[in-house]
Scaffold this active site. Structure first.
Site, mmCIF file in Angstrom:
data_model
loop_
_atom_site.group_PDB
_atom_site.id
_atom_site.type_symbol
_atom_site.label_atom_id
_atom_site.label_comp_id
_atom_site.label_asym_id
_atom_site.label_seq_id
_atom_site.Cartn_x
_atom_site.Cartn_y
_atom_site.Cartn_z
ATOM 1 N N GLU A 8 16.124 61.166 12.686
ATOM 2 C CA GLU A 8 17.105 61.845 12.085
ATOM 3 C C GLU A 8 17.456 63.067 13.022
ATOM 4 O O GLU A 8 18.196 63.640 12.988
ATOM 5 C CB GLU A 8 16.921 62.489 10.657
ATOM 6 C CG GLU A 8 17.706 63.053 9.852
ATOM 7 C CD GLU A 8 17.770 63.168 8.177
ATOM 8 O OE1 GLU A 8 18.016 64.027 7.657
ATOM 9 O OE2 GLU A 8 17.068 62.036 7.803
ATOM 10 N N ASP A 104 14.932 60.067 7.414
ATOM 11 C CA ASP A 104 14.229 60.378 6.654
ATOM 12 C C ASP A 104 14.107 59.192 5.505
ATOM 13 O O ASP A 104 15.157 58.812 5.116
ATOM 14 C CB ASP A 104 14.640 61.720 5.764
ATOM 15 C CG ASP A 104 14.313 62.927 6.451
ATOM 16 O OD1 ASP A 104 13.611 62.842 7.456
ATOM 17 O OD2 ASP A 104 14.662 64.088 6.086
ATOM 18 N N TYR A 308 5.650 64.124 3.475
ATOM 19 C CA TYR A 308 7.206 64.162 3.451
ATOM 20 C C TYR A 308 7.459 65.421 2.197
ATOM 21 O O TYR A 308 6.845 65.197 1.185
ATOM 22 C CB TYR A 308 7.442 62.964 3.089
ATOM 23 C CG TYR A 308 9.148 62.780 3.074
ATOM 24 C CD1 TYR A 308 9.913 62.946 4.058
ATOM 25 C CD2 TYR A 308 9.814 62.796 1.955
ATOM 26 C CE1 TYR A 308 11.118 62.697 3.975
ATOM 27 C CE2 TYR A 308 11.214 62.757 1.418
ATOM 28 C CZ TYR A 308 12.067 62.766 2.759
ATOM 29 O OH TYR A 308 13.063 62.829 2.627
#
Length: 709
Positions: A8, A104, A308
């Protein structure tokens, strides 16, 4: 054949490339013997604009609404066009046989990758990298267990439906409001109900009528207790009644009518999800939700110290239990060593409050990684946020806090007095926070809160006490507090407004569009916001619509619902919402009209806020005049009141004016009349590349030439 990896962001791509041996660096990718790693810079492809369907939509007209294309189109975003072309070329290489989506691991990450694949017409096999941290170990393990891309088709369909629905509702309603009321008015299914909640609170505050009251506290020797009426209210709204009560009980004997002792067992709090972390960072450090997200992203991507961040789960998965001691060991340094080291010497107590697979969807809670931390490499913001995460993680393995809650009732004649207190037996997890027992939820205050945690002596029921003296304290009933960002995030989470990843951006959008205003840590609606919420359709003002949307999108993600019926219902809703705006008889009045006039068309300028402060802008569409709203004082003083005159700008150029007296004078070539700061502003604003001189006359000449251009 080689495998193309699509990340990303460039920073994530670099880490994947390093770990997977893609060491040859190129402008838009890294390449190795097996892998080519490139990146998306966020969205490279998005939904087409109305004018991409028909050029007539470039002009906003009420009669063209609603705009509801039969089939949505995609377009390459202009600002990242160069990177898209690079990714497209890599996808068309003959030696590339497979794609790994490494964006992601969430709904939005899936969407941006699929749109790129669709635009570039990718037909070859693809797989999914699904990891929750950026450490070398996590990346290697993730590539060793890649998942079939088709496994995430339903997640993509859910994301596509959300994007198309937001486009149809947000675009059509925003255009309808803007054209109908001739003002920049934005609406949507998340931002509008969020504004609605702020306005509801504002109406509560405005409708509130404050009253004075008094409380009476009796000093009983070893402790103090507060008088309460039969209904439990300690407030007395009649001052004469307070004085009569004081006379009635002062010096009298009373009896301890009741002593209630109960042992409280308080388990450790759950691990952090993004919203809870944003709330705590706002309460403790005043961080905005967006600020927390940005700092957390750096801890995740750059420092690799946390997992995350965009998660809505507060639990861990069972496959992580073997890594927990390693993670504790990595944080057992500095101020955390004395807290974490004792845990490493014994078996960890892992309960359902820590590990519960059934309560984890896409990602587990935010916890530290196994990466060794060097605290001196973190800036102050990163250090504060990391401290919250580490202490919360350590506290998961501490026992419950235990304390005795004591409630005493004292009877003096017919009057009752109350006091509560606590006796700590075991600090448990609160030891990680220095034994702090303060109440963290400050949204509404309790008048008697100062008596809730009093240190109490050991007393027995039936024991006699004497009222030695009385203390009267004055107060005022207070309206509910305006939302802090922490409280607003709680409400957004409660009603399903946005996701952990988007809530901060929604708040920032409301601020940047001048519909709400941050004043300290409180959120206030602006004049524009107050009018906008009345102009928006009723179904957009409450969270009910979003709750229904999210439930349906979740069903689509699980394969229990279908995209097309959902999107068809959105089309019908868009038609209804636009029709409501078209038929509205309401009026909109700009709340930010200034006293200054546009030097070009003489219209009253509007005052707006920007990143560099306030500025004035002409509301006339084809004018475009704009300047700073800051006062610019000259060194020339008014001949009448001797105050410094302000520098103004008119059709003939710059002049000075005394606002109290109204005296206006032209500027001559003598530069002493403009102070040094304003000279520098003029040079910066009007100077061309070639030298234009330094005296004021030359600056004015350059300014007029620039204006002519």
């Amino acid at each position: 054949m080689k495998t193309l990896v699509l990340a990303e962001k460039p920073s994530v791509a670099r880490e994947i490339a390093r770990v997977m041996g893609a060491r040859d660096k190129h402008k838009s990718y890294m390449e190795g013997p097996k892998y080519i790693v490139t990146w998306a810079l966020g969205h490279l492809v998005g939904l087409a604009e109305p004018e991409d369907y028909d050029k007539k939509y470039a002009t906003w007209n009420l009669e063209d609404l609603p705009i509801l294309p039969d089939r949505t189109k995609l377009k390459v975003l202009k600002e990242t066009n160069h990177q898209y072309k690079a990714v497209q070329q890599l996808m068309k290489r003959q030696d590339v046989g497979e794609l790994v989506i490494a964006t992601d691991a969430a709904r939005e990450g899936e969407l941006l990758a699929r749109w790129i694949m669709q635009m570039a017409q990718w037909k070859k096999p693809f797989k999914r990298l699904w990891i929750s941290s950026q450490t070398d170990k996590a990346i290697k393990d993730g590539f060793a267990s890649l998942k079939p891309g088709s496994q995430f088709d339903r997640l993509y369909e859910s994301a596509r439906c959300r994007a198309e629905a937001d486009w149809m509702i947000g675009l059509n309603v925003t255009r309808a409001l803007t054209v109908r009321f001739n003002a920049q008015l934005s609406a949507g299914r998340v931002q509008t109900p969020t504004l609605g909640m702020i306005m509801d609170r504002e109406n509560e505050i405005n409708g509130f009528r404050s009253q004075e009251y008094e409380t009476l506290t009796a000093d009983l020797g070893g402790f103090q207790a507060v008088w309460r009426a039969a209904g439990g209210d300690s407030r007395i709204f009649d001052s004469q009644e307070t004085q009569e009560l004081k006379k009635r009980i002062e010096g009298r004997k009373g009896t301890i009518a009741q002593v209630k002792k109960s042992e409280k067992v308080e388990p450790h709090p759950l691990a952090y999800d993004l919203t809870e972390l944003q709330r705590d960072a706002n309460r403790k450090y005043g961080f905005s939700a967006k600020q927390t997200s940005n700092v957390l992203q750096r801890l995740y991507e750059q420092h690799k110290l946390v997992t995350y961040p965009r998660t809505d789960s507060r639990y861990l998965t069972s496959d992580m239990t073997g890594t927990l001691k390693e993670r504790l060991d990595s944080v057992a340094i500095g101020p955390y060593a004395s807290l974490a080291r004792p845990l490493l010497r014994k078996n960890l107590n892992i309960t359902k409050r820590i590990v519960d697979d059934s309560k984890v969807t896409d990602h587990h809670a935010i916890i530290p990684t196994e990466q060794t931390v060097l605290l001196n490499q973190l800036n102050p913001e990163e250090r504060k946020l990391y401290d919250l995460i580490v202490r919360r993680f350590i506290s998961l393995f501490y026992p419950a806090a235990k304390y005795d809650s004591v409630a005493i009732t004292v009877q003096v004649g017919h009057d009752s007095f109350y006091v509560k207190g606590t006796t700590v037996k075991e600090s448990g997890w609160r030891e990680v926070y220095g034994g702090d027992y303060s109440n963290e939820d400050d949204d509404r205050a309790d008048d008697s809160s100062e008596h809730e945690r009093a240190l109490l002596p050991d007393v027995q029921q039936g024991q006699s006490v004497t009222v030695q003296r009385c203390h009267i304290k004055s107060g005022r009933t207070m309206p509910p507090k305006r939302y802090t960002e922490a409280a607003l995030l709680s409400q957004m989470e409660k009603y399903g407004l946005g996701t952990p990843a988007t809530r901060a951006d929604i708040i920032e959008k409301l601020v940047s569009s001048d519909t709400i205003d941050r004043q300290g840590n409180s959120m206030h609606p602006t004049g524009k916001g107050k009018q906008l919420i009345e102009l928006a359709a009723p179904q957009l003002r409450t969270p009910d619509l979003t709750a229904r949307w999210e439930a349906e999108l979740e069903r689509i993600a699980r394969g229990q619902g279908k995209p097309e019926p959902f999107l068809e219902s959105i089309r019908s809703m868009a038609k209804e919402l636009v029709s409501t705006v078209k038929g509205s008889k309401a009026e909109y009045k700009p709340h930010n009209v200034s006293n200054s006039h546009c030097p070009d068309c003489n219209a009253r300028l509007l005052e707006k806020k920007g990143k560099r402060g306030k500025f004035l802008v002409c509301p006339t569409e084809d004018c475009g005049y704009r300047r700073s709203a800051e006062k610019r004082l000259s060194n020339r003083r008014c001949a009448q009141c001797h105050k410094k005159m302000e520098i103004k700008e008119g059709k003939a150029g710059l002049y000075v004016q005394c606002l109290p007296c109204g005296i206006t004078e032209t500027l001559d070539k003598d530069k002493q009349h403009v102070n040094k700061r304003d000279q520098q502003k003029l040079v910066k604003q009007y100077a061309k590349q070639e030298s234009i001189g330094s005296n004021l006359g030359e600056l004015l000449k350059a300014a007029m030439e620039k204006k002519g251009e």
